[in-house]
Design an enzyme around this catalytic site. Structure first.
Site, short mmCIF file in Angstrom:
data_model
loop_
_atom_site.label_atom_id
_atom_site.label_comp_id
_atom_site.label_asym_id
_atom_site.label_seq_id
_atom_site.Cartn_x
_atom_site.Cartn_y
_atom_site.Cartn_z
N CYS A 73 -14.99 -27.27 7.04
CA CYS A 73 -13.58 -26.77 6.45
C CYS A 73 -12.68 -27.88 6.48
O CYS A 73 -12.85 -28.84 7.49
CB CYS A 73 -13.06 -25.89 7.46
SG CYS A 73 -11.72 -25.02 7.01
N CYS B 87 -8.99 -27.35 11.40
CA CYS B 87 -10.28 -28.11 11.39
C CYS B 87 -10.10 -29.53 11.23
O CYS B 87 -10.84 -30.44 11.79
CB CYS B 87 -11.24 -27.58 10.45
SG CYS B 87 -11.88 -25.97 10.76
N CYS C 280 -9.18 -27.55 6.58
CA CYS C 280 -7.81 -26.84 6.84
C CYS C 280 -7.21 -27.47 7.88
O CYS C 280 -7.82 -28.53 8.48
CB CYS C 280 -7.97 -25.23 7.56
SG CYS C 280 -8.64 -25.19 8.92
N ASP D 93 -8.27 -7.01 0.42
CA ASP D 93 -7.34 -7.18 1.37
C ASP D 93 -7.88 -6.85 2.71
O ASP D 93 -8.87 -6.13 2.80
CB ASP D 93 -6.04 -6.67 1.34
CG ASP D 93 -6.19 -5.22 1.83
OD1 ASP D 93 -6.69 -4.34 1.00
OD2 ASP D 93 -5.65 -4.98 2.79
N ASP E 160 0.74 -1.26 0.17
CA ASP E 160 -0.09 0.14 0.07
C ASP E 160 0.84 1.27 0.08
O ASP E 160 2.12 1.16 0.03
CB ASP E 160 -0.86 -0.10 1.23
CG ASP E 160 -0.16 0.07 2.49
OD1 ASP E 160 0.92 0.02 2.52
OD2 ASP E 160 -1.02 0.34 3.61
N HIS F 43 -7.11 -21.19 10.19
CA HIS F 43 -8.32 -21.59 9.81
C HIS F 43 -9.08 -20.17 9.07
O HIS F 43 -9.54 -20.20 7.94
CB HIS F 43 -9.44 -21.82 11.05
CG HIS F 43 -10.59 -21.84 10.45
ND1 HIS F 43 -11.46 -22.79 9.63
CD2 HIS F 43 -11.75 -20.82 10.84
CE1 HIS F 43 -12.74 -22.49 9.37
NE2 HIS F 43 -12.67 -21.17 10.07
ZN LIG Z 1 -10.70 -24.59 9.03
#
Ligand SMILES: [Zn+2]
Length: 374
Positions: free
Chosen positions: A305, A310, A307, A267, A93, A336
């Site tokens: 999820c 999880c 990930c 973002d 930025d 996560h």
């Molecule tokens: Zn997750």
């Protein structure tokens, strides 16, 4: 040209754009969510972990890196990519948002902004030329012009004055930008919540022919409906063959609504910030992990999820880590939340590909608003 935007298709249901952005450090599939690494690190995450969750590009902050460790040191290290060991695309930025947020600690003139460091109170001066020198030294693939982000609410005369200065500064940034081969400079559309001012800003910046355009001055405290209304009339003003980046937006609903309105890049610090405070974004709404109801909840944080967090841990364990103030709490919750937004945008891209983004939005919201809105 440092970057090239390829429009693959527009969703027949919504007009949302599926695209590819070619950069010196690789191709980004859009619409995309960019994790924020303010101080040349996405808090609590290693670059390898970010790659595992398929982060394609990250953002870093010019203001913070200029003050500490200093852009010259980063340049000496071989640039930001090498310094932080991230070989995929980076966006920086302009520092404008941070400097203008300093309130009493800064003074604006046509030449630039004088401000005091939030770290040690030392005095500094940022001008369009100085910001280009800093961003050139950092070496990100995509860099932002120095702009003024007007607060909300702000009266029309103030916003008009501010956007006109932002255009004059954009001209100076373009002239001062020394590395056009490897770094793409984006102009930032301002104009607050006023349609004619957004039109003026977009018209002036599009005439300068930047390789991409940011939409600034949103997500500054206005109601979300107002932000969507501004997007409705702002994105059509921007060239179809250039990427569009909505700055500072990262709640799941706003990502979907932004994509529907033709935004390609987003973002926000939200996913990592709330993760450290023990809050998760999940497919069934917000989960505040410290709540007593999770004490004996041996199910994953998000049942839908896949990930690392999880797949391997339970809400009860995450609650324990948070209550015990363990570092792993921040790491797992950040893993996560970032995965969740990156995966959400993957689903948005698939929905655009299949001309069903409106259906996807309705299905997502039906689950998401089952609990509390973020
Ligand atoms: Zn997750």
């Amino acid at each position: 040209m440092a970057i090239r935007y390829e429009l693959i298709k527009e969703c027949k249901q919504t007009g949302a754009r599926l695209g590819r952005l070619h950069t010196p450090h690789g191709i980004i599939e859009t619409p995309i969510f960019m994790p924020v690494g303010t101080q040349a690190t996405v808090k609590a995450m290693t670059p390898e972990e970010l790659k595992d969750m398929q982060a394609q590009i990250i953002l870093s902050n010019t203001y913070h890196l200029y003050l500490r460790p200093g852009h010259e040191l980063v340049k000496e290290a071989g640039g930001l990519h090498k310094f932080m060991n991230w070989d995929r695309p980076i966006l920086t930025d302009s520092g404008g948002f941070q400097v203008f947020s300093l309130g009493d600690l800064r003074k604006i003139t046509e030449e630039g902004v004088e401000f005091q460091s939030h770290i040690d109170g030392s005095k500094h001066f940022l001008s369009p030329e100085k910001v280009m020198e800093i961003e050139n030294a950092l070496g990100a693939d995509i860099i932002m012009a120095f702009d003024e982000c007007a607060p909300y609410p702000a009266d029309k005369a103030y916003v008009k004055n501010s956007l006109e200065r932002t255009t004059r500064w954009a001209v100076r940034c373009k002239e001062a930008h020394k590395n056009t081969e490897n770094q793409a400079l984006f102009g930032i559309v301002q104009g607050g919540m006023y349609q004619d001012l957004r039109e003026q800003s977009a018209r002036e910046l599009v005439a300068l022919d930047f390789p991409g355009y940011s939409i600034g001055g949103l997500s500054v405290g206005e109601p979300k409906e107002l932000m969507y209304e501004v997007l409705d009339y702002t994105t059509p003003l921007l060239p179809k063959d250039k990427p569009r980046y909505l700055m500072g937006v990262g709640s799941p609903d706003a990502l979907i609504e932004g994509a529907i309105r033709g935004v390609d890049m987003f973002d926000c610090v939200l996913p990592t910030r709330i993760a450290r405070n023990g809050t998760a974004m999940t497919s069934i709404g917000k989960v505040v992990i410290k709540n007593a109801k999770y004490t004996r909840d041996f199910t994953p944080l998000d049942p839908n999820c896949d990930c690392y967090c999880c797949k391997n841990y339970t809400r009860a364990y995450l609650r324990h880590l948070y209550k015990a103030d363990e570092i792993l709490s921040s790491r797992l919750m950040s893993t996560h939340n970032l995965h969740f937004l990156i995966n959400l945008m993957k689903q948005v891209r698939e929905a655009i590909m299949n001309d069903r983004l409106l259906d996807f939005r309705n299905e997502f919201f039906a689950n998401y608003y089952g609990e509390t809105q973020l």
